[in-house]
Design an enzyme around this catalytic site. Structure first.
Site, mmCIF file in Angstrom:
data_model
loop_
_atom_site.group_PDB
_atom_site.id
_atom_site.type_symbol
_atom_site.label_atom_id
_atom_site.label_comp_id
_atom_site.label_asym_id
_atom_site.label_seq_id
_atom_site.Cartn_x
_atom_site.Cartn_y
_atom_site.Cartn_z
ATOM 1 N N SER A 135 0.826 -1.208 0.000
ATOM 2 C CA SER A 135 0.000 0.000 0.000
ATOM 3 C C SER A 135 0.859 1.256 0.000
ATOM 4 C CB SER A 135 -0.880 0.009 1.238
ATOM 5 O OG SER A 135 -1.511 1.264 1.377
ATOM 6 N N TYR A 148 -1.715 0.537 10.369
ATOM 7 C CA TYR A 148 -1.837 -0.145 9.079
ATOM 8 C C TYR A 148 -0.617 0.179 8.208
ATOM 9 C CZ TYR A 148 -3.723 -1.020 4.347
ATOM 10 O OH TYR A 148 -3.913 -1.448 3.061
#
Ligand SMILES: Cc1cc2nc3c(=O)[nH]c(=O)nc-3n(C[C@H](O)[C@H](O)[C@H](O)COP(=O)(O)OP(=O)(O)OC[C@H]3O[C@@H](n4cnc5c(N)ncnc54)[C@H](O)[C@@H]3O)c2cc1C
Lengths: 243, 453
Positions: A135, A148
């Protein structure tokens, strides 16, 4: 023909990739927890594309099960896509270890555990491709989602190390950083259109990257520049920003 | 975190501010429905109904529930999840020598939508509506249970779901029979009719033809009232094809699609431009009866070749007015309605006339007689005008298609569907506290607990 193993196969990106590989005639293993949806999807792939597609139960969190899971995959996969992940809730995770740990497990620990097995196998076979869906959030930690983000940063580093190690064995590793994607998870969120990719776009970019042996890709070119700017802000300034 | 979106269906009228939910399994659907028991939900497929039938505060989209689960090429049966589109199905079944048993004028609709509207095609007079071909279906009802329904199992639920506009629950999966074909082509007959008498004769003459429909020019009056072009067709057999097509009879090369890129100014479609179009369209059609071969896309889905054609009507959108009249009064009613349209200069760009065969189901739209579909841009005075037409339709014992409706008044609706009480009762049985309700069902007073916040 090619055999493709998709870990975390019920995400929209994973499904789009499965369809595109099936269209090319590949055998598809759909691995994940959502048995109902994935069994249906495996039937759908076989009917639409005339290929072999199977559901295999896989739980990324349950690392002890990974070895026997991977042994069960036959024929051995030529391509492994690691597509699972868990966005979680940053605010909750800051105060609740279970949520925090779940984010770390799902995005980092679980991925490392299964890809270690895949990597060792491909290294001995001297062939294969590993595609890791990481990501842009891993490019720099921001207050709004650094738990995250840090797990994904760990995953990105892991993939780059793996790429380095496996290069001499002819095994290729692709890191994909999708940015915003219009999926059932983000449905209802207002995303900026020019920075938002469709799952099909992500899938075709990553399959292309696997074929062309590209190392790290952003799906939309803008993201490369957006992240370059975000990464180049000096920490002294960055820490004062509301990001 | 979740924000509401503005959602409209094909007519772009009305606009609903809605939460949109998606699901890919029964488990996820149950979670969604049970997460907020107080507000009603309504299923939505591809949003190709024209009005407010699939609009409401909480929309459950089926567009992520799209697996084809079984295809039996020997028996010609398919079993799939409700969100699969007809376009996707054709891609799978046509190469194996099958076509849809019934199809509307667009292939961009879902199987769930086909059932919930009990859609009809150009073959209604011979092969009935979609529900005639359903083997069974599975429905998620308000009590959280999944029911299997067919003409022999949970019959009341089956009957109220076909044409029931999503009010019995969420249709999950449908098994239905397909039609065997030898080619992807249609042998098409084109014939001109100078007026209503002639077009009625043509329909009678082509009753044994599998497909038929006609396009009417609403601007003609007097002896030319009802001037139209009829298209009739049969699936072409191998013998009908030339040697080149015979080599690949079930395959049609891809065509380029046009797109209307944005909402055009509402002035684009005015009486003058529509007249000009109608003139050209009629006069370019062959003067004498003509038989030719066209591919299935051209025959069934001419409008699908222009993506977003609904933008032609501008920002305020349009409504489609589709009614059916009993056979014995069809000519009288059509004359009356076309004359009224003319007087008010309300001409419609698309006006499609079809002959329905017998059908006597619970809430399905078709009944034996003629049906006409007209498109009107939303503007001042339109709804009053349509209320006038409603009166004509009602007095003749006809009714309006719910799937096209965005404005009908509830008393007209309750008077015009003869088995409405039985339908309402079944809804109360399976959906007692209006867990499933739409803006349409609230307007038509079919569901009573619709909470508008
Ligand atoms: C160009 C064009 C031509 C057309 N021609 C015809 C025609 O020739 N004949 C004809 O009959 N119709 C025709 N239609 C109308 C269209 O076929 C119907 O409106 C159809 O129901 C649309 O399906 P959808 O998937 O878009 O559903 P939507 O428009 O999203 O919903 C329609 C209705 O179905 C319900 N629904 C949808 N999915 C489910 C589900 N899974 N469970 C329960 N309820 C559900 C909704 O609640 C709503 O009441 C045409 C439409 C267009 C735009």
């Amino acid at each position: 023909m090619k055999c493709v193993l998709i870990l975390g196969a019920s995400s929209d990106i994973a499904k789009a990739a499965a369809r595109q590989y099936a269209r090319k005639g590949a055998t598809i293993f759909l691995a994940g927890r959502n048995e109902e949806a994935l069994t249906g999807f495996s039937k759908d792939l076989s009917i639409r594309h005339n290929v072999i597609a199977k559901f295999v139960r896989f739980d990324a969190d349950d690392v002890k099960s990974h070895a026997s899971f991977y042994k069960g995959i036959s024929p051995v996969p030529d391509v492994v896509i690691c597509a699972f992940g868990y966005l979680g809730d940053q605010a909750v995770a800051q105060n609740n270890w279970d949520e925090c740990n779940r984010i770390i497990q799902a995005n980092y620990t679980g991925a490392v555990s299964i890809l270690n097995l895949v990597a060792n196998d491909m290294e001995t076979r001297k062939s294969g491709v590993i595609i890791g869906v990481s990501s842009v959030a891993g490019d720099r930690g921001r207050q709004s989602n650094y738990i995250y983000g840090s797990a994904k940063a760990g995953f990105t580093s892991y993939l780059s190390g793996l790429r380095n190690r496996l290069f001499k064995s002819g095994v290729h590793v692709v890191t994909v950083k999708p940015g915003f994607v219009d999926t059932k998870m983000t449905n209802g969120l207002k995303l900026p259109a020019p920075l938002t990719a469709q799952p099909d776009q992500v899938a075709s970019k990553m399959i292309n990257a696997a074929d062309k042996k590209k190392n790290e890709i952003y799906v939309l070119w803008m993201w490369r520049w957006v992240m370059l700017i975000i990464k180049s802000v000096p920490e002294g300034v960055f820490k004062k920003l509301k990001l | 975190m979740r924000s509401k979106k503005d959602i409209t269906n094909w007519g772009k009228y009305p606009v609903a501010e809605a939460n949109e939910f998606v699901f890919d399994s029964e488990t996820n659907l149950k979670k969604i429905i049970e997460s907020s028991p107080s507000s009603p939900f309504i299923a939505r497929g591809a949003g190709r109904c024209y009005g407010d039938a699939s609009l409401g505060e909480n929309i459950v989209s089926t567009l992520h529930y799209t697996n084809i689960l079984e295809f039996d090429p020997v028996r010609g049966e398919i079993f799939c999840e409700a969100g699969v589109t007809l376009e996707e199905l054709i891609e799978v079944i046509l190469p194996k020598g099958y076509f849809l048993p019934v199809t509307p004028g667009t292939k961009f609709i879902t199987v769930g939508g086909a059932v919930a509207s009990d859609i009809h095609g150009k073959n209604h007079h011979k092969e009935g509506s979609f529900s005639a071909h359903i083997i069974y279906m599975e429905i998620y009802a308000a009590d959280g249970k999944i029911y299997r329904a067919s003409r022999t199992e949970n019959v009341d639920l089956f009957e109220a779901t076909c044409g029931g506009m999503g009010l019995t629950g969420i249709i999950l999966r449908v098994k239905f029979g397909l039609k065997k074909v030898e080619s992807a082509y249609i042998k098409q007959i084109t014939a001109r009719a100078r007026n209503l008498d002639e077009i009625f004769d043509l329909f009678e003459e082509h009753r044994s033809c599998t497909y038929s429909m006609s396009w009417i020019d609403c601007f003609q009056k007097g002896s030319k009232l009802g001037r139209s072009i009829m298209y009739a067709g049969e699936h072409a057999t191998l013998e009908d094809l030339d040697t080149k097509k015979k080599k690949n009879p079930l395959y049609v090369p891809a065509k380029r699609k046009l797109t209307v890129p944005f909402n055009l100014p509402s002035i684009t479609l005015n009486p003058l431009s529509i007249r000009a179009f109608n003139f050209l369209y009629y006069n370019k059609s062959p003067k004498n009866r003509h038989v030719g071969l066209v591919d299935y896309d051209t025959f069934f889905y001419p409008l699908d070749a222009i993506l977003h054609w609904n933008r032609m009507y501008g920002k305020s959108g349009f409504v489609q007015y589709q009614f059916v009249l009993p056979l014995d009064v069809s000519k009288k009613g059509l004359t009356e309605i076309l004359t009224r349209i003319n007087k008010r200069n309300m001409g419609s760009f698309l006006a499609v006339l079809k002959l329905f065969g017998k059908q006597d189901d619970l809430i399905s739209f078709p009944m034996e007689g003629y049906t006409l579909a007209l498109d009107f841009a939303v503007r001042k005075g339109l709804f009053e005008f349509l209320d006038e037409l409603d009166k004509v339709v009602m007095d003749l014992g006809g009714r309006i298609y719910l799937s096209k409706d965005a404005r009908m008044k509830s008393d007209f609706f309750w008077k015009s569907y003869p088995k409405i009480n039985q339908f309402a009762e079944t809804i109360r049985k399976y959906n007692p506290s209006s867990t499933f309700a739409s803006e349409q069902s609230a307007r038509l007073q079919l569901t009573n607990h619709y909470h508008k916040k």
